[in-house]
Design a protein around this motif. Structure first.
Motif, PDB file in Angstrom:
ATOM      1  N   VAL A 224       4.288 -11.839  -9.520  1.00 37.34           N
ATOM      2  CA  VAL A 224       3.194 -12.395  -8.938  1.00 37.34           C
ATOM      3  C   VAL A 224       1.945 -12.287  -9.985  1.00 37.34           C
ATOM      4  N   LEU A 225       1.456 -13.402 -10.312  1.00 34.14           N
ATOM      5  CA  LEU A 225       0.087 -13.304 -11.354  1.00 34.14           C
ATOM      6  C   LEU A 225      -1.100 -13.533 -10.452  1.00 34.14           C
ATOM      7  N   ASN A 226      -2.236 -12.796 -10.751  1.00 34.45           N
ATOM      8  CA  ASN A 226      -3.271 -12.998 -10.219  1.00 34.45           C
ATOM      9  C   ASN A 226      -4.366 -12.567 -11.231  1.00 34.45           C
ATOM     10  N   PHE A 227      -5.223 -13.882 -11.434  1.00 38.57           N
ATOM     11  CA  PHE A 227      -6.499 -13.734 -12.350  1.00 38.57           C
ATOM     12  C   PHE A 227      -5.937 -13.085 -13.711  1.00 38.57           C
ATOM     13  N   GLY A 228      -4.595 -13.499 -13.851  1.00 36.93           N
ATOM     14  CA  GLY A 228      -3.966 -13.547 -15.622  1.00 36.93           C
ATOM     15  C   GLY A 228      -3.453 -12.096 -15.518  1.00 36.93           C
ATOM     16  N   GLN A 229      -3.235 -11.440 -14.582  1.00 36.91           N
ATOM     17  CA  GLN A 229      -2.686 -10.098 -14.658  1.00 36.91           C
ATOM     18  C   GLN A 229      -1.377 -10.066 -13.620  1.00 36.91           C
ATOM     19  N   VAL A 230      -0.466  -9.095 -13.998  1.00 39.88           N
ATOM     20  CA  VAL A 230       0.615  -9.033 -12.926  1.00 39.88           C
ATOM     21  C   VAL A 230       0.024  -8.316 -11.871  1.00 39.88           C
ATOM     22  N   LEU A 231       0.256  -8.917 -10.707  1.00 44.63           N
ATOM     23  CA  LEU A 231      -0.014  -8.048  -9.605  1.00 44.63           C
ATOM     24  C   LEU A 231       1.300  -7.409  -8.700  1.00 44.63           C
ATOM     25  N   CYS A 232       2.289  -7.931  -8.847  1.00 42.79           N
ATOM     26  CA  CYS A 232       3.628  -7.376  -8.223  1.00 42.79           C
ATOM     27  C   CYS A 232       4.766  -7.918  -9.070  1.00 42.79           C
ATOM     28  N   GLN A 233       5.980  -7.117  -9.168  1.00 45.17           N
ATOM     29  CA  GLN A 233       7.056  -7.626  -9.564  1.00 45.17           C
ATOM     30  C   GLN A 233       8.192  -6.828  -8.738  1.00 45.17           C
ATOM     31  N   GLY A 234       9.290  -7.691  -8.570  1.00 45.57           N
ATOM     32  CA  GLY A 234      10.421  -7.068  -7.913  1.00 45.57           C
ATOM     33  C   GLY A 234      11.347  -8.063  -7.255  1.00 45.57           C
ATOM     34  N   GLU A 235      12.123  -7.499  -6.489  1.00 50.95           N
ATOM     35  CA  GLU A 235      13.172  -8.574  -5.670  1.00 50.95           C
ATOM     36  C   GLU A 235      12.343  -9.398  -4.695  1.00 50.95           C
ATOM     37  N   THR A 236      12.748 -10.465  -4.566  1.00 56.17           N
ATOM     38  CA  THR A 236      12.308 -11.630  -3.861  1.00 56.17           C
ATOM     39  C   THR A 236      11.287 -11.194  -2.542  1.00 56.17           C
ATOM     40  N   ALA A 237      12.491 -10.799  -1.670  1.00 55.52           N
ATOM     41  CA  ALA A 237      11.823 -10.497  -0.537  1.00 55.52           C
ATOM     42  C   ALA A 237      10.888  -9.418  -0.177  1.00 55.52           C
ATOM     43  N   ALA A 238      11.247  -8.427  -1.230  1.00 54.19           N
ATOM     44  CA  ALA A 238      10.081  -7.305  -1.285  1.00 54.19           C
ATOM     45  C   ALA A 238       8.488  -7.871  -1.539  1.00 54.19           C
ATOM     46  N   VAL A 239       8.628  -8.635  -2.727  1.00 51.32           N
ATOM     47  CA  VAL A 239       7.401  -9.155  -3.251  1.00 51.32           C
ATOM     48  C   VAL A 239       6.693  -9.968  -2.194  1.00 51.32           C
ATOM     49  N   LEU A 240       7.374 -10.839  -1.550  1.00 47.69           N
ATOM     50  CA  LEU A 240       6.689 -11.824  -0.718  1.00 47.69           C
ATOM     51  C   LEU A 240       5.944 -10.999   0.724  1.00 47.69           C
ATOM     52  N   ASN A 241       6.610  -9.789   0.820  1.00 49.83           N
ATOM     53  CA  ASN A 241       6.316  -9.023   2.011  1.00 49.83           C
ATOM     54  C   ASN A 241       5.335  -7.904   1.634  1.00 49.83           C
ATOM     55  N   ASP A 242       4.869  -8.105   0.426  1.00 45.47           N
ATOM     56  CA  ASP A 242       3.970  -6.998  -0.320  1.00 45.47           C
ATOM     57  C   ASP A 242       2.383  -7.338   0.408  1.00 45.47           C
ATOM     58  N   PRO A 243       1.985  -6.505   0.903  1.00 47.86           N
ATOM     59  CA  PRO A 243       0.579  -6.712   1.607  1.00 47.86           C
ATOM     60  C   PRO A 243      -0.576  -7.115   0.452  1.00 47.86           C
ATOM     61  N   GLU A 244      -0.583  -6.830  -0.745  1.00 49.06           N
ATOM     62  CA  GLU A 244      -1.452  -7.378  -1.726  1.00 49.06           C
ATOM     63  C   GLU A 244      -1.226  -8.713  -2.084  1.00 49.06           C
ATOM     64  N   VAL A 245       0.171  -8.921  -1.980  1.00 50.23           N
ATOM     65  CA  VAL A 245       0.727 -10.319  -2.392  1.00 50.23           C
ATOM     66  C   VAL A 245       0.322 -11.365  -1.062  1.00 50.23           C
ATOM     67  N   ILE A 246       0.441 -10.910  -0.149  1.00 50.36           N
ATOM     68  CA  ILE A 246       0.038 -11.807   1.050  1.00 50.36           C
ATOM     69  C   ILE A 246      -1.351 -12.197   0.949  1.00 50.36           C
ATOM     70  N   LYS A 247      -2.345 -10.886   0.495  1.00 52.60           N
ATOM     71  CA  LYS A 247      -3.690 -11.237   0.766  1.00 52.60           C
ATOM     72  C   LYS A 247      -4.229 -12.243  -0.440  1.00 52.60           C
ATOM     73  N   ALA A 248      -3.603 -11.911  -1.721  1.00 49.14           N
ATOM     74  CA  ALA A 248      -4.143 -12.658  -2.732  1.00 49.14           C
ATOM     75  C   ALA A 248      -3.449 -14.044  -2.737  1.00 49.14           C
ATOM     76  N   TYR A 249      -2.198 -14.174  -2.537  1.00 47.29           N
ATOM     77  CA  TYR A 249      -1.676 -15.601  -2.647  1.00 47.29           C
ATOM     78  C   TYR A 249      -1.331 -16.312  -1.535  1.00 47.29           C
ATOM     79  N   LEU A 250      -0.673 -15.694  -0.343  1.00 47.04           N
ATOM     80  CA  LEU A 250      -0.467 -16.465   0.986  1.00 47.04           C
ATOM     81  C   LEU A 250      -1.697 -16.555   1.611  1.00 47.04           C
ATOM     82  N   GLY A 251      -2.539 -15.879   1.368  1.00 50.85           N
ATOM     83  CA  GLY A 251      -4.045 -16.183   2.302  1.00 50.85           C
ATOM     84  C   GLY A 251      -3.662 -15.518   3.571  1.00 50.85           C
ATOM     85  N   GLU A 252      -3.124 -14.569   3.832  1.00 52.95           N
ATOM     86  CA  GLU A 252      -2.920 -14.220   5.366  1.00 52.95           C
ATOM     87  C   GLU A 252      -3.449 -12.670   5.349  1.00 52.95           C
TER      88      GLU A 252
END
Length: 252
Positions: A224-252
């Motif tokens: 997951v990239l945010n503002f040109g930097q790596v925010l999170c990396q790993g297995e798909t399910a774990a990344v999509l459930n990461d709170p920082e990813v949800i906040k930055a990308y999924l908007g939840e």
């Protein structure tokens, strides 16, 4: 062994750091996703990987070979091919000829042979016709081989662009939002196509995508990239459930 190793990759435009210390490792045969909000720098990374841009820092290693800063044509010959978010077919050429454009890298004949239609020209053209039809059959497009590319429905144009990329004989295929503009049925069919390409062409695939159903359905790992930097990396399910990813990308 990894197909792609990228370390400390950075580029700035007019003082603005578009990509900052990007890193990724993609294993051979992997289906890997690169996701993030609009403007996060994803397409810039694809442009760096394909030589459109030259990085200010960092390295790009393809299958053990350093391709950092090389020309686009040399990177393509080394084994990297891509599609684009906005389809870039030669729309006034036939479906067959679009695929043959990709085959010319590996089936050269001289300018003189082409102009004079010498025997080698005809031999190479026949060989390319046969290979192009083989690739089109993979995508069920062979029956449209003499159509203009512009006359194909949108979803089939997407498939044709992938077929043309495969014609260059890549090791790593970069797909830039392949599901953009597709309806759910076309997206489901596209997922099957991407899996087929990976499994039957011994292909490693890195894709940018906003369709989370496609991403979660086919990608084994994500960055997951945010503002040109790596925010999170790993297995798909774990990344999509990461709170920082949800906040930055999924908007939840």
């Amino acid at each position: 062994m990894n197909m792609l190793d990228v370390t400390h990759l950075s580029i700035s435009f007019g003082g603005l750091k578009a990509v900052d210390d990007f890193h990724i490792n993609v294993k051979k045969g992997q289906l890997y996703g690169l996701i993030g909000p609009n403007g996060a720098g994803k397409t810039t990374i694809f442009n760096l990987l394909t030589g459109v841009y030259k990085p200010n820092a960092g390295s790009i290693v393809l299958n053990g070979n350093n391709i950092t800063g090389k020309r686009s044509i040399d990177i393509n010959k080394a084994g990297v091919a891509r599609t684009f978010q906005n389809i870039r077919l030669f729309k006034d050429l036939s479906v067959l000829d679009n695929v043959k454009v990709g085959l010319h890298n590996n089936n050269p004949y001289s300018t003189i042979e082409g102009i004079l239609r010498l025997p080698r020209y005809h031999k190479v053209e026949r060989k390319m016709d046969e290979r192009a039809i083989e690739l089109l059959k993979v995508f069920d497009l062979d029956k449209y081989c003499h159509y203009n590319a512009s006359n194909l429905p949108y979803g089939q144009q997407r498939k044709l662009e992938i077929a043309r990329a495969l014609a260059t004989g890549p090791k790593l295929l970069l797909l830039d939002e392949p599901a953009a503009g597709m309806n759910p049925n076309e997206t489901a069919e596209l997922m099957d196509t991407i899996r087929f390409v990976r499994d039957n062409f011994d292909m490693t695939i890195l894709l940018i995508e906003h369709d989370m159903k496609l991403v979660s359905g086919i990608c084994e790992e994500l960055t997951v990239l945010n503002f040109g930097q790596v925010l999170c990396q790993g297995e798909t399910a774990a990344v999509l459930n990461d709170p920082e990813v949800i906040k930055a990308y999924l908007g939840e």
